[in-house]
Motif scaffolding. Structure first.
Motif, PDB file in Angstrom:
ATOM      1  N   ARG A   1       0.487  -1.271  -0.446  1.00 15.21           N
ATOM      2  CA  ARG A   1      -0.256  -0.003  -0.289  1.00 15.21           C
ATOM      3  C   ARG A   1       0.839   1.517  -0.532  1.00 15.21           C
ATOM      4  O   ARG A   1       0.929   2.382  -1.102  1.00 15.21           O
ATOM      5  CB  ARG A   1      -0.748  -0.455   1.034  1.00 15.21           C
ATOM      6  N   VAL A   2       1.954   1.530   0.986  1.00 18.22           N
ATOM      7  CA  VAL A   2       2.314   3.075   1.013  1.00 18.22           C
ATOM      8  C   VAL A   2       3.259   2.922  -0.009  1.00 18.22           C
ATOM      9  O   VAL A   2       3.110   4.203  -0.487  1.00 18.22           O
ATOM     10  CB  VAL A   2       3.374   2.786   2.311  1.00 18.22           C
ATOM     11  N   ALA A   3       3.723   1.425  -0.552  1.00 18.96           N
ATOM     12  CA  ALA A   3       4.786   2.336  -1.285  1.00 18.96           C
ATOM     13  C   ALA A   3       3.966   2.527  -3.221  1.00 18.96           C
ATOM     14  O   ALA A   3       4.760   3.178  -3.733  1.00 18.96           O
ATOM     15  CB  ALA A   3       5.805   0.699  -2.270  1.00 18.96           C
ATOM     16  N   ILE A   4       2.865   1.783  -3.138  1.00 17.80           N
ATOM     17  CA  ILE A   4       2.204   2.079  -4.503  1.00 17.80           C
ATOM     18  C   ILE A   4       1.365   3.818  -3.939  1.00 17.80           C
ATOM     19  O   ILE A   4       1.528   4.641  -5.049  1.00 17.80           O
ATOM     20  CB  ILE A   4       0.498   1.373  -4.402  1.00 17.80           C
ATOM     21  N   ASN A   5       1.667   4.053  -3.106  1.00 18.35           N
ATOM     22  CA  ASN A   5       1.036   5.698  -2.713  1.00 18.35           C
ATOM     23  C   ASN A   5       2.100   5.968  -3.382  1.00 18.35           C
ATOM     24  O   ASN A   5       2.305   7.723  -4.064  1.00 18.35           O
ATOM     25  CB  ASN A   5       0.602   5.157  -1.513  1.00 18.35           C
ATOM     26  N   LEU A   6       3.286   6.393  -2.607  1.00 22.14           N
ATOM     27  CA  LEU A   6       4.608   6.675  -2.957  1.00 22.14           C
ATOM     28  C   LEU A   6       5.274   6.568  -4.855  1.00 22.14           C
ATOM     29  O   LEU A   6       5.407   7.995  -4.870  1.00 22.14           O
ATOM     30  CB  LEU A   6       5.653   6.225  -2.017  1.00 22.14           C
ATOM     31  N   GLY A   7       4.736   5.874  -5.227  1.00 23.74           N
ATOM     32  CA  GLY A   7       4.997   5.810  -6.355  1.00 23.74           C
ATOM     33  C   GLY A   7       4.083   6.926  -7.121  1.00 23.74           C
ATOM     34  O   GLY A   7       4.587   7.302  -8.020  1.00 23.74           O
ATOM     35  N   PHE A   8       2.599   6.947  -6.738  1.00 21.35           N
ATOM     36  CA  PHE A   8       1.781   7.555  -7.049  1.00 21.35           C
ATOM     37  C   PHE A   8       1.774   9.542  -7.592  1.00 21.35           C
ATOM     38  O   PHE A   8       1.779  10.246  -8.443  1.00 21.35           O
ATOM     39  CB  PHE A   8       0.439   7.362  -7.174  1.00 21.35           C
ATOM     40  N   ILE A   9       2.371   9.639  -5.552  1.00 25.73           N
ATOM     41  CA  ILE A   9       2.824  10.781  -5.452  1.00 25.73           C
ATOM     42  C   ILE A   9       4.122  11.075  -6.780  1.00 25.73           C
ATOM     43  O   ILE A   9       4.138  12.516  -7.276  1.00 25.73           O
ATOM     44  CB  ILE A   9       3.256  11.430  -4.735  1.00 25.73           C
ATOM     45  N   LEU A  10       4.790  10.465  -6.859  1.00 24.09           N
ATOM     46  CA  LEU A  10       6.291  10.596  -8.081  1.00 24.09           C
ATOM     47  C   LEU A  10       5.842  10.698  -8.942  1.00 24.09           C
ATOM     48  O   LEU A  10       6.670  11.708  -9.423  1.00 24.09           O
ATOM     49  CB  LEU A  10       7.207   9.721  -7.775  1.00 24.09           C
TER      50      LEU A  10
ATOM     51  N   GLY B   1       1.206   4.915   7.462  1.00 25.06           N
ATOM     52  CA  GLY B   1       0.498   4.114   6.725  1.00 25.06           C
ATOM     53  C   GLY B   1      -0.349   3.770   4.904  1.00 25.06           C
ATOM     54  O   GLY B   1      -0.772   3.255   5.356  1.00 25.06           O
ATOM     55  N   GLY B   2       0.102   5.125   5.252  1.00 20.72           N
ATOM     56  CA  GLY B   2      -1.527   5.171   3.456  1.00 20.72           C
ATOM     57  C   GLY B   2      -3.119   5.048   3.768  1.00 20.72           C
ATOM     58  O   GLY B   2      -3.322   4.809   3.657  1.00 20.72           O
ATOM     59  N   SER B   3      -3.566   4.921   5.425  1.00 13.31           N
ATOM     60  CA  SER B   3      -4.135   4.661   5.438  1.00 13.31           C
ATOM     61  C   SER B   3      -5.726   5.576   5.967  1.00 13.31           C
ATOM     62  O   SER B   3      -5.528   6.702   6.226  1.00 13.31           O
ATOM     63  CB  SER B   3      -4.605   4.062   7.416  1.00 13.31           C
ATOM     64  N   THR B   4      -6.918   5.726   4.744  1.00 13.70           N
ATOM     65  CA  THR B   4      -6.791   6.418   4.126  1.00 13.70           C
ATOM     66  C   THR B   4      -8.131   6.974   5.076  1.00 13.70           C
ATOM     67  O   THR B   4      -8.230   8.774   5.855  1.00 13.70           O
ATOM     68  CB  THR B   4      -8.525   6.593   3.145  1.00 13.70           C
ATOM     69  N   THR B   5      -8.900   6.442   6.226  1.00  6.21           N
ATOM     70  CA  THR B   5      -9.434   6.801   7.290  1.00  6.21           C
ATOM     71  C   THR B   5      -8.336   7.550   9.097  1.00  6.21           C
ATOM     72  O   THR B   5      -8.821   8.052   8.973  1.00  6.21           O
ATOM     73  CB  THR B   5      -9.717   5.183   8.101  1.00  6.21           C
ATOM     74  N   ARG B   6      -7.306   6.965   9.135  1.00  3.34           N
ATOM     75  CA  ARG B   6      -6.871   7.451   9.423  1.00  3.34           C
ATOM     76  C   ARG B   6      -6.485   9.181   9.123  1.00  3.34           C
ATOM     77  O   ARG B   6      -6.241  10.303   9.958  1.00  3.34           O
ATOM     78  CB  ARG B   6      -5.645   7.444  10.171  1.00  3.34           C
ATOM     79  N   LEU B   7      -5.554   9.439   7.904  1.00  2.00           N
ATOM     80  CA  LEU B   7      -5.116  10.086   7.614  1.00  2.00           C
ATOM     81  C   LEU B   7      -6.869  11.763   7.750  1.00  2.00           C
ATOM     82  O   LEU B   7      -6.307  12.475   7.702  1.00  2.00           O
ATOM     83  CB  LEU B   7      -4.706  10.149   5.488  1.00  2.00           C
ATOM     84  N   ILE B   8      -7.708  10.989   6.943  1.00  2.00           N
ATOM     85  CA  ILE B   8      -8.836  12.038   6.750  1.00  2.00           C
ATOM     86  C   ILE B   8      -9.727  12.279   7.661  1.00  2.00           C
ATOM     87  O   ILE B   8     -10.316  13.382   7.658  1.00  2.00           O
ATOM     88  CB  ILE B   8     -10.592  10.830   5.760  1.00  2.00           C
ATOM     89  N   GLN B   9      -9.024  12.421   9.003  1.00  2.00           N
ATOM     90  CA  GLN B   9      -9.384  12.302  10.174  1.00  2.00           C
ATOM     91  C   GLN B   9      -8.629  14.121  10.463  1.00  2.00           C
ATOM     92  O   GLN B   9      -9.339  15.076  10.945  1.00  2.00           O
ATOM     93  CB  GLN B   9      -9.142  12.156  11.724  1.00  2.00           C
ATOM     94  N   LEU B  10      -7.559  14.374   9.224  1.00  2.00           N
ATOM     95  CA  LEU B  10      -6.894  15.637   9.628  1.00  2.00           C
ATOM     96  C   LEU B  10      -7.577  16.361   8.387  1.00  2.00           C
ATOM     97  O   LEU B  10      -6.995  17.576   8.363  1.00  2.00           O
ATOM     98  CB  LEU B  10      -5.009  15.388   9.186  1.00  2.00           C
ATOM     99  N   TYR B  11      -8.603  15.542   7.862  1.00  2.00           N
ATOM    100  CA  TYR B  11      -8.978  16.877   7.177  1.00  2.00           C
ATOM    101  C   TYR B  11      -9.954  17.656   7.022  1.00  2.00           C
ATOM    102  O   TYR B  11     -10.955  17.633   8.161  1.00  2.00           O
ATOM    103  CB  TYR B  11      -9.711  15.730   6.112  1.00  2.00           C
ATOM    104  N   ILE B  12      -9.751  18.725   6.434  1.00  2.00           N
ATOM    105  CA  ILE B  12     -11.903  19.611   6.192  1.00  2.00           C
ATOM    106  C   ILE B  12     -11.785  20.365   6.840  1.00  2.00           C
ATOM    107  O   ILE B  12     -12.428  21.882   6.835  1.00  2.00           O
ATOM    108  CB  ILE B  12     -12.522  18.401   5.817  1.00  2.00           C
TER     109      ILE B  12
END
Length: 673
Positions: free
Chosen positions: A147-156, A392-403
């Motif tokens: 998951r994390v490696a794929i995320n970083l690849g797309f950002i690149l 860790g590429g977790s949308t559920t954890r990241l989205i709490q910092l959002y909006i």
């Protein structure tokens, strides 16, 4: 000879653009929509899911209340779209919320909005990419460990595309955006048709039971649950302000084209969100924050990932192994990942405006080879990648910092627009103009009140779930920007010429040539020093090795150099400290005198050669910069390895060859005027 770094740069970025080609990068509406609205449109893919995640905390008994928070989100989308239409028409120069607030409410509220937007843009990249990877994993579960490696690849990938320039990234992102819009509307149309014809689709999770984490909610507790579900669903509004930040990138008439793009974004986003939410209710789709709360979940709930809401809805409508299902999943993953492009087109221009006003480092103001704000793009990518790695590429954890940052900027921007219209009323000449201003002010006033209430709700409901980090980050960013501004202001004040300052010339100029041996580089440095016609000229060497020093003195006398050579003893084999002390001794007796230090240096063609030369001269130059009354002159000697590498090709302007202007005319030393 071209270096591998230059070749790689050209392959990734393409050929550099001249500054006068900036107009060629402006966008028509058909490309502006996928660039600036992809974030708001892609939010449809997870906004419904975020509402469900909160309602299922109470088990299955509260899912029938889903239309209440979803309806609030639809109304809010309409209000924000209408409100920001007024912004793009009133401020066609771009800057969006920051410019509106800074000009109407003051610098400090403007910095709050700027900090909120910067946080939001970083979170947009992190959340959009991670949500897109979630949908890829929903279709191909075996990819979950990567998951994390794929995320970083797309950002690149996104970073490379945006470094090439907005027009090229617009072409690359237009097809996936329009394909996603078409896929969602077709899915909604087919699903509703199946329902009305008596073939209601059912999600694979329709038969699941859910172990509730909270039971027996009523009164205030139930209202709080609904408010929390509404605040989570407000992720559908992320990126809604991006059009107002990017007005300068539109073709003329900029304001009108931006306003129309804003309208289409609002209409499309509302239609898709309402359709996906309706199908989620019809198909009885279920999703929970904790996978182990699902009774009947196949596989290991501790390691296996749940399928996203849009994946379950699509599978129920088209079938889980059909081509339309995979088409929806591919376009959803693409639009979510490419939605980060909204941040790439908002974060760098905002940093450029802040840098122009000296609230950010000046390096963020300039454009790169492809007329994109390269430094801002790279900064955004680095911070977003660090967040994805940390969470860790977790949308559920990241989205709490959002909006939270989104609604901070929404509320202050609409409040600033109300003040803007109040000022405009004082200069309005006609009744028609006054009526238009009154209507615009009413829209922005309602938007300010509505988004202000939502801001309070989001802050309360998400604070303990991670939003407190944003509450900390925004003041820290404001303090940082204020400190940068104070530094630039202090430097400007210090460098400003006072009318009472006397233009006093130095008393005398003494030239020192630092030598380590008698060779061509030393000879050139002495010639350069003589050309400045100093009052005194002395060669200086530091004795760190007796044998080398004796050899230098012998060469000096044998070649009749014609200037004195002073040997400075250094019992501890230092070079920098003895030279500094010698200069201080010279200036102590005559403070108005100037000392000019000439340092011979080798210019090499390979990075590894730098490790073999010039280390002591670099340290000495760095130290001499802090000495008052001292000038440092580097006298380069180009070694053979450097000459071929740095012969830059001459690029002709249109018509130069026809007029007889050759490449040699433009080269230094060619005699061209």
């Amino acid at each position: 000879m071209v270096s591998l770094i230059d070749v790689a740069k050209r392959l990734v970025l393409g050929r550099p653009f001249r500054s006068d080609r900036l107009g060629e990068t402006l966008l028509p509406k058909r490309l502006a929509l996928p660039i600036f609205a992809s974030d708001a449109l892609s939010s449809v893919a997870y906004a419904t899911q975020e509402i469900l995640l909160i309602l299922t905390l109470g088990g299955l008994s509260y899912l029938h209340l889903m239309p209440i928070p979803a309806g609030g989100v639809v109304v809010l989308l309409a209000v924000v779209a209408l409100s920001y239409r007024q912004v793009v028409q009133a401020y066609p120069s771009g800057g969006g919320s920051y410019q509106v607030v800074a000009e109407n409410l003051g610098d400090f509220p403007g910095l709050i909005v700027a900090a909120a937007l910067l946080v939001d843009y970083v979170m947009t990249v992190a959340v959009s990419v991670s949500a897109g990877v979630d949908n890829i994993i929903s279709a191909i579960p075996d990819l979950n460990p990567y998951r994390v490696a794929i995320n970083l690849g797309f950002i690149l990938f996104l970073t490379a595309m945006n470094l090439r320039g907005v027009r090229e990234s617009g072409r690359a992102f237009a097809i996936p955006t329009y394909a996603f819009i078409a896929a969602v509307f077709v899915m909604v149309a087919v699903g509703l048709t199946q329902t009305f014809t008596g073939h209601t689709p059912m999600a694979e999770s329709a038969h699941y039971e859910i172990r509730p984490e909270q039971t027996g909610l009523s009164g205030v507790a139930l209202a709080f649950l609904l408010l929390r579900a509404f605040s989570s669903g407000c992720t559908a509004l992320t990126g809604a302000e991006a059009v107002s930040n990017g007005v300068p990138a539109f073709r003329k008439p900029k304001a009108l084209n931006a306003a129309r793009t804003m309208t289409w974004m609002g209409v499309i986003a509302i239609g898709m969100f309402a359709g996906v939410t309706a199908l989620a209710l019809i198909t009885k789709t279920k999703v929970t924050e904790n996978t182990c709360d699902i009774i009947g979940f196949p596989g290991n709930c501790n390691t296996a990932a749940q399928k996203t809401v849009i994946a379950q809805v699509s599978a129920s409508v088209f079938g889980g192994s059909s081509f339309p299902f995979y088409f929806v999943m591919v376009t959803t993953a693409l639009i979510l990942i490419l939605a980060a492009n909204t941040a790439y087109n908002g974060f760098p221009p905002l940093n450029s405006i802040l840098a122009q006003r000296r609230y950010m480092p000046r390096q963020l103001h300039t454009r790169g080879d492809r007329l994109a704000f390269s430094n801002g793009i790279i900064l955004l990518a680095v911070v977003a990648a660090a967040l994805i790695y940390a969470f860790g590429g977790s949308t559920t954890r990241l989205i709490q910092l959002y909006i939270l940052g989104v609604f901070t900027s929404f509320t202050l921007c609409q409040t600033g627009m109300v003040r803007h219209w109040n000022r405009a009323l004082r200069t309005a000449d006609t009744a028609k103009e006054r009526l238009r201003i009154h209507r615009a002010r009413a829209i922005n006033a309602f938007g300010a009140c509505f988004t202000g209430v939502v801001l309070v709700v989001v802050l309360i409901t998400k604070f303990t779930h991670g939003a407190y980090l944003v509450v900390i980050a925004i003041p820290v960013l404001v303090a940082l920007m204020w400190s940068i501004h104070r530094h630039y202001t202090a430097v400007r004040a210090e460098l400003e010429i006072d009318p009472d300052d006397l233009e006093t010339l130095p008393g005398r100029m003494h030239a020192l040539v630092l030598v380590s041996g008698w060779h061509k580089a030393t000879q050139r440095a002495i010639q350069f020093a003589r050309a400045t016609r100093p009052d005194s000229l002395t060669a200086v060497t530091v004795n760190v090795d007796d044998a080398d020093t004796r050899h230098l003195v012998q060469d000096w006398e044998r070649n009749h150099v014609g200037i004195p050579l002073k040997v400075i003893e250094s019992p501890y084999r230092e070079v920098t400290r003895p030279v500094i002390e010698e200069i201080k001794r010279q200036r102590k007796s005559r403070p108005r005198d100037v000392v000019s230090v000439f340092i011979p240096e080798y210019v090499v063609g390979h990075w590894w050669e730098n490790l073999l030369h010039n280390q002591s001269s670099l340290r000495l130059k760095a130290r001499l910069l802090f000495e008052p009354g001292v000038m440092v002159t580097s006298v380069p000697w180009q070694l053979h390895s450097s000459r071929a590498r740095y012969q830059l090709p001459v690029e002709h302007r249109p018509g130069e060859i026809r007029r007889g202007i050759t490449g040699s005319d433009n080269l230094p030393g060619s005699g061209a005027a």
